[in-house]
Scaffold this active site. Structure first.
Site, PDB file in Angstrom:
ATOM      1  N   GLY A 250       1.222  -0.824  -0.142  1.00 49.51           N
ATOM      2  CA  GLY A 250       0.255   0.101  -0.171  1.00 49.51           C
ATOM      3  C   GLY A 250       1.177   1.067  -0.040  1.00 49.51           C
ATOM      4  O   GLY A 250       0.296   2.493   0.060  1.00 49.51           O
ATOM      5  N   GLU A 292       4.144  -6.675   1.005  1.00 46.93           N
ATOM      6  CA  GLU A 292       3.434  -7.156   0.442  1.00 46.93           C
ATOM      7  C   GLU A 292       3.728  -5.872  -0.697  1.00 46.93           C
ATOM      8  O   GLU A 292       2.214  -5.700  -1.054  1.00 46.93           O
ATOM      9  CB  GLU A 292       2.008  -7.200   0.283  1.00 46.93           C
ATOM     10  N   CYS A 363     -16.788   4.268 -26.089  1.00 46.36           N
ATOM     11  CA  CYS A 363     -18.070   4.514 -26.060  1.00 46.36           C
ATOM     12  C   CYS A 363     -18.524   4.790 -24.477  1.00 46.36           C
ATOM     13  O   CYS A 363     -19.680   4.667 -24.561  1.00 46.36           O
ATOM     14  CB  CYS A 363     -18.651   3.852 -26.995  1.00 46.36           C
ATOM     15  N   TYR A 392      -1.883  -1.632 -12.445  1.00 44.69           N
ATOM     16  CA  TYR A 392      -2.594  -1.169 -12.559  1.00 44.69           C
ATOM     17  C   TYR A 392      -3.539  -0.825 -13.284  1.00 44.69           C
ATOM     18  O   TYR A 392      -4.484  -0.360 -13.346  1.00 44.69           O
ATOM     19  CB  TYR A 392      -3.886  -0.986 -11.248  1.00 44.69           C
TER      20      TYR A 392
HETATM   21  C1  LIG Z   1      -3.714  -5.023  -2.845  1.00 41.33           C
HETATM   22  C2  LIG Z   1      -2.861  -5.519  -2.168  1.00 41.33           C
HETATM   23  C3  LIG Z   1      -1.441  -5.346  -2.129  1.00 41.33           C
HETATM   24  C4  LIG Z   1      -0.637  -4.434  -2.534  1.00 41.33           C
HETATM   25  O1  LIG Z   1      -1.146  -3.290  -2.672  1.00 41.33           O
HETATM   26  P1  LIG Z   1       0.008  -1.459  -3.307  1.00 41.33           P
HETATM   27  O2  LIG Z   1      -0.745  -0.536  -3.012  1.00 41.33           O
HETATM   28  O3  LIG Z   1       0.185  -2.170  -4.928  1.00 41.33           O
HETATM   29  O4  LIG Z   1       1.093  -2.266  -2.883  1.00 41.33           O
HETATM   30  C5  LIG Z   1      -1.199  -5.929  -0.965  1.00 41.33           C
HETATM   31  N1  LIG Z   1      -1.754  -6.939  -0.435  1.00 41.33           N
HETATM   32  C6  LIG Z   1      -2.857  -7.342  -0.211  1.00 41.33           C
HETATM   33  C7  LIG Z   1      -3.541  -8.304   0.273  1.00 41.33           C
HETATM   34  C8  LIG Z   1      -3.663  -6.479  -1.753  1.00 41.33           C
HETATM   35  O5  LIG Z   1      -4.826  -6.581  -1.530  1.00 41.33           O
END
Ligand SMILES: *Cc1c(COP(=O)(O)O)cnc(C)c1O
Length: 433
Positions: A250, A292, A363, A392
Site C-alpha cells: 500500500g 507485499e 463509447c 494496475y
Molecule cells: C492490493 C494489495 C497489495 C498491494 O497493494 P499496493 O498498493 O499495490 O502496494 C498487497 N496486499 C494485499 C492483500 C492487497 O490486497
C-alpha cells in the site's frame, strides 16, 4: 524540465526517453497504444525492499510482490531472479507464476473468496502459504490438504481497524471490509483458536493490509503495534507461537507533481523498529516480517504511449485531446478518479502551457484519462504518454468495445524487449462460438 520519475528524460531530439530509450523509436517499432516498462527501475525497486529488510530487520523477512499490480510471466521471472516472494489472489495469477517457473514455496495465496478449485490447485502445487479469510475456508483448506495428504501453512487475514487516510475504495483495514476477520469483535481470536484442531493445517501467523497509495508511515507503525498486541493475545490464550507477521502493501507513489511519496525503505525501517520494540515490550518472539508492495515497485517504472487522433475545442469550456486508447487500457480514472501526468513524447522539450482534457476512444463520456492535463500545444499525430502507469493498468485492462489489449515492452540497458504481444482481432473472438 522536471519529471515525476527519475528514469525519464529528454534527449537531444527533444523526445521523451525512458530508461535511456527514445519513446518515439518504441512507438515506431511497436505501434500504439503501448505499455512501456523500465526493467532496470523495477529491479532497483525490488532490491531496495530486499536490502531494507536486510538493513533494518537482519534479513528476517521477505518482500512479496503483489502480482495483481502487474502480472505477466516475464514479471514473475524478474521477481524470482531478484529473490523476492509473490502474492497471488486468483487461480489465474497462480497459474501465471507457476508457468513462469516461480518457486511455489515463495508464493502466498490471498483472496476473500477463493474457490474450491483454486484452493485445490494451490495446495496441489505446494503453494507456500494460504491466507485464510473466513472460517469456512479454514475447514475447506484443511479438508483439501487432508485429501491430498499434505500439511498446508496458513496465516490469518486480520482487519486491524486502522484508518489509512486514503480513498474509500482502497481502504481495507477497517471493520466494514469484505476482507478477513475483525479484531475488535473477537472474531479473529476465535478463528485462530480453531487452527489447533485442524490436523492438516500449520499455523504460521497473521496478515493484514490497510489500504493503498498511502503516503505516511504512521498507519503502518500503528498497525504493527496492534498486530503485535494480538500476537501476544494469541500466545496467552492458545499458547501458539506466531512466526510470521505479514503487514501488507500500500505504499504510495507519485502520479502528479503534488504527490510526495516517502522512499520505500522508510516504511520497512519504521515497521521493523516498531515490531522489534513491541516484541521486547510484550515479551513475545520477534516474528519474521512479510511485506507485499505492488504499486510502488512497478507503477513508476511504466508509461503508456498513445497517438493523438483528434483535438476538439469546445469554446469557453474545454479542449478534448482524444487518444487511441483509454479506459480499456487504463480504467483507473473512471473507477477512482485517479490522477495522472501526461507528456508529449515528440515535444518533450516544450513548455506545458496549455490545459487539455485527455479522453479515450471508448463509447462512454466518462472515458477520460486526465481531466486537466498540462501540455504544449497539441496537434493530431502527436505522441502522448501517460506516466506512472506500470501498476494496475495492464492488469486491469479489458477488451471493452472489443479493443485489443496493447503490447508490453520492457526496456533495460538501452535495449527494448517485447514481453507481452499486442492482442489481435482474432484473439478477441477466439472463445466466441
Ligand atoms: C492490493 C494489495 C497489495 C498491494 O497493494 P499496493 O498498493 O499495490 O502496494 C498487497 N496486499 C494485499 C492483500 C492487497 O490486497
Amino acid at each position: 524540465m522536471a519529471f515525476i520519475s527519475e528514469n525519464l528524460a529528454v534527449n537531444e531530439r527533444g523526445h521523451l526517453t525512458i530508461g535511456g530509450v527514445d519513446v518515439m523509436t518504441l512507438k515506431e517499432k511497436y505501434g500504439t497504444p503501448l505499455y512501456v516498462m523500465d526493467e532496470d527501475l523495477i529491479r532497483q525497486n525490488l532490491r531496495t525492499y530486499r536490502d531494507a529488510l536486510n538493513t533494518h530487520y537482519n534479513g528476517n523477512g521477505l518482500c512479496q510482490f503483489a502480482s495483481k499490480a502487474f502480472c505477466t510471466k516475464y514479471m514473475c521471472k524478474i521477481v524470482a531472479e531478484e529473490g523476492l516472494g509473490l502474492d497471488v489472489v486468483s487461480g489465474g495469477e497462480l497459474y501465471t507464476a507457476l508457468s513462469a517457473g516461480f518457486p511455489a514455496e515463495k508464493i502466498c495465496f490471498h483472496g476473500n473468496n477463493k474457490t474450491k478449485e483454486e484452493l485445490t490447485f494451490a495446495i496441489g502445487h505446494d503453494v507456500g502459504t494460504i491466507v485464510v479469510d473466513h472460517q469456512y475456508e479454514l475447514t475447506q483448506i484443511d479438508a483439501i490438504a487432508e485429501s491430498m495428504g499434505k500439511i498446508q501453512n496458513v496465516i490469518f487475514r486480520v482487519k486491524p481497524g486502522i484508518d489509512a487516510h486514503t480513498h474509500d475504495f482502497i481502504m481495507t483495514g477497517q471493520i466494514d471490509s469484505k476482507f478477513g476477520f475483525a479484531l475488535e469483535t473477537g472474531e479473529a481470536l476465535s478463528a485462530v483458536g480453531l487452527v489447533k484442531d485442524k490436523k492438516n493445517l500449520c499455523y504460521k501467523g497473521l496478515h493484514c493490509h490497510i489500504g493503498s497509495q498511502i503516503f505516511d508511515v504512521e498507519p503502518f507503525r500503528e498497525t504493527a503495534k496492534v498486530m503485535m498486541n494480538f500476537i501476544k493475545e494469541i500466545k496467552e490464550q492458545f499458547n501458539l507461537e506466531t512466526e510470521e507477521l505479514d503487514l501488507g502493501g500500500g505504499f504510495g507513489i507519485r502520479y502528479v507533481e503534488s504527490d510526495d511519496p516517502i522512499p520505500c525503505d522508510k516504511y520497512i525501517e519504521a515497521v521493523s523498529l516498531e515490531v522489534k520494540e513491541q516484541a521486547q515490550k510484550l515479551s513475545v518472539a520477534v516474528p519474521r516480517i512479510l511485506m507485499e508492495p505492488g504499486r510502488s515497485i512497478v507503477a513508476p517504472a511504466g508509461l503508456t504511449v498513445y497517438e493523438v487522433g483528434c483535438v476538439k475545442e469546445i469554446p469557453g469550456i474545454r479542449t478534448y485531446v482524444s487518444v487511441d486508447g483509454g479506459m480499456a487500457d487504463n480504467p483507473r480514472y473512471i473507477m477512482y478518479g485517479a490522477e495522472y501526468t501526461a507528456v508529449l513524447a515528440n515535444k518533450a522539450d516544450q513548455n506545458a502551457e496549455y490545459t487539455y482534457t485527455v479522453a479515450g476512444k471508448c463509447c462512454e463520456s466518462g472515458d477520460v484519462l486526465i481531466e486537466r492535463a498540462k501540455l504544449p500545444e497539441v496537434a493530431v499525430g502527436d505522441t502522448l504518454c501517460v506516466l506512472a502507469t506500470g501498476a494496475y493498468n495492464y492488469s486491469m485492462a479489458s477488451n471493452y468495445n472489443r479493443i485489443p489489449r496493447p503490447a508490453v515492452v520492457m526496456v533495460s540497458n538501452g535495449a527494448d524487449k517485447l514481453v507481452v504481444k499486442r492482442e489481435t482481432y482474432e484473439d478477441l473472438i477466439k472463445n466466441d462460438l
